[in-house]
Each structure stands twice: as structure tokens, then as C-alpha cells.
Write a protein that holds these residues in place. Structure first.
Motif: not given
Length: 119
Positions: A1-11, A24-26, A38-44
Motif C-alpha cells: 500500500x502507498x503513502x497515506x495523505x491525510x486531510x490535515x496534511x493536505x491543508x 470541500x470534501x463534503x 481521514x486518509x484521502x484517496x486519489x480522487x479526493x
């Protein structure tokens, strides 16, 4: 499994609050169970990046450089040398200096008639 990219990291990477990313996600994915961890998936991730990069687009490269320099100069304020004033000292009184310099005389035992006669 690849790296996890979380909401707070994206922010953090986008320079916005986690709540803004959550909104935006909601809005686009119609889920209410998003949290800052929350771990984000590629489309998110694609939607979040597209949304915030479109808001932060610059007209040209010169604007981007000017904005970056402004941020750098604001984050590093130049320190000014401020002289520290010395605390004024109260002048000493003559009596205090005399007491400090001259120690008190040692007290001698009292001389009595009986002690002088025996010698």
C-alpha cells in the motif's frame, strides 16, 4: 500500500485550515464522516488540489516571486539594536561608607579594683 495523505496534511500543504478542506470534501463527495485524520484517496486529493490551486493562481511568475519575497520579509523581521540603559545607583551616605570601612572596636573586659590589685 502507498503513502497515506491525510486531510490535515493536505491543508498544511495548501496553506489553509483543515476545516476548509473538510468543507470541500463534503461538498463534492457528499459524506459527513470526514475528520482531520481521514486518509484521502486519489480522487479526493485531486479535487482538493484543483480547488485550492485554482483559488491561488497568479497572473504571471513575477507576481509569484513578489508574493514569496513579501512572505519571507514578513516572517523575518529585522532586529534593531536597542541600547540597554544602566540602572542608576543611589549615592551612598558618608555614614554608611564609614561603617563599611571601619570595623567596630572590640570590647575589652571592664577593669575592676580587685583585678588590678592582684597584679
Amino acid at each position: 500500500m502507498g503513502n497515506k495523505y491525510r486531510v490535515h496534511e493536505a491543508a498544511k500543504d495548501m496553506g489553509v485550515a483543515s476545516n476548509d478542506v473538510l468543507e470541500i470534501l463534503k461538498k463534492y463527495f457528499h459524506k459527513d464522516d470526514y475528520k482531520h485524520m481521514t486518509v484521502l484517496e486519489e480522487p479526493e486529493i485531486n479535487v482538493v488540489l484543483a480547488h485550492f490551486t485554482s483559488l491561488k493562481q497568479m497572473e504571471n511568475l513575477d507576481e509569484a516571486k513578489a508574493a514569496q519575497e513579501k512572505i519571507k520579509s514578513a516572517s523575518r523581521p529585522k532586529a534593531k539594536a536597542v541600547p540597554v540603559p544602566e540602572a542608576p545607583q543611589a549615592p551612598k551616605k558618608e555614614e554608611e561608607t564609614a561603617k563599611a570601612v571601619v570595623p567596630p572596636a572590640p570590647s575589652a573586659p571592664p577593669v575592676t579594683a580587685s583585678s588590678s590589685a592582684s597584679v
